[in-house]
Design a protein around this motif. Structure first.
Motif: not given
Length: 205
Positions: A88-90, A97-101, A106-107, A138-143
């Motif tokens: 991840l580029q800081i 990296a964000i798309r992969r995450s 989501r899986d 927030l974007e992935a909808g996960v805790p």
């Protein structure tokens, strides 16, 4: 190339045994770790050993977001890559990296991130956390699972070249749900919720 999840599972007891002998590692609050569903783990960062220790109690498919420069470090770079870390580029945006995450989360899997972006202060204090972890959650909808790493700075902090046999504790807090208010901009929400998240992590230092 990253090793398989089975390989990680086989290494887990070896790392756990060595860590308990050398660092008297103690895992606290493991009952707070969800066993299903996408999960973002956010922890403070005190030492090179943090990713390995945080992952010990999370017995699920897991990936790490790590500072891209860390992949060039001797031994550590190879180890985190083989454990499935993604660079991840800081500074600035890193959409790949964000798309992969997001896809991984989501899986129904787990992503570990250190929002400070690097190791904290030699005395164990935290540096300012960045808002990326909250925004991804927030974007992935996960805790978010907040985690406090305590004592690792005395073992292998930023002022130490080699690890020392000091007690390390990993504290898993209750689940944190980032909440965006009606009409609130994402950036403002991430800043506010990151402060709340930081307070939880800092509370156990």
């Amino acid at each position: 190339m990253a090793i398989s999840q089975r390989g990680i599972d086989l290494l887990r007891p070896v790392v756990a045994f060595g860590s308990r002998i050398f660092w008297r590692l103690e895992l606290i609050g493991t009952e707070n770790i969800p066993q299903t569903g996408g999960l973002l783990v956010a922890a403070n960062h005190q030492s090179y050993g943090d990713p390995f220790w945080v992952a010990l109690a999370i017995k699920r498919p897991i990936r790490f977001l790590a500072w891209s420069e860390a992949f060039s470090w001797p031994v550590i770079g190879n180890a985190i890559e083989r454990l499935g870390a993604w660079p991840l580029q800081i500074e600035g945006s890193d959409p790949a990296a964000i798309r992969r995450s997001l896809t991984w989360l989501r899986d129904g899997n787990v992503v570990v991130i250190f929002p400070e972006g690097g190791r904290g202060k030699p005395d164990g204090g935290m540096i300012r956390m960045k808002g990326g972890a909250v925004r991804i959650a927030l974007e992935a909808g996960v805790p978010i699972l907040p985690v406090t790493i305590r004592g690792a700075n005395r073992s292998w902090g930023s002022d130490k070249l080699f690890p020392r046999p000091r007690k390390v504790e990993i504290i898993y807090h209750p689940i944190f749900h980032a909440e965006q208010r009606a009409g609130e901009e994402t950036r403002a929400c991430a800043r506010r919720e990151t402060e709340r998240l930081g307070e939880i992590i800092r509370s156990a230092l």
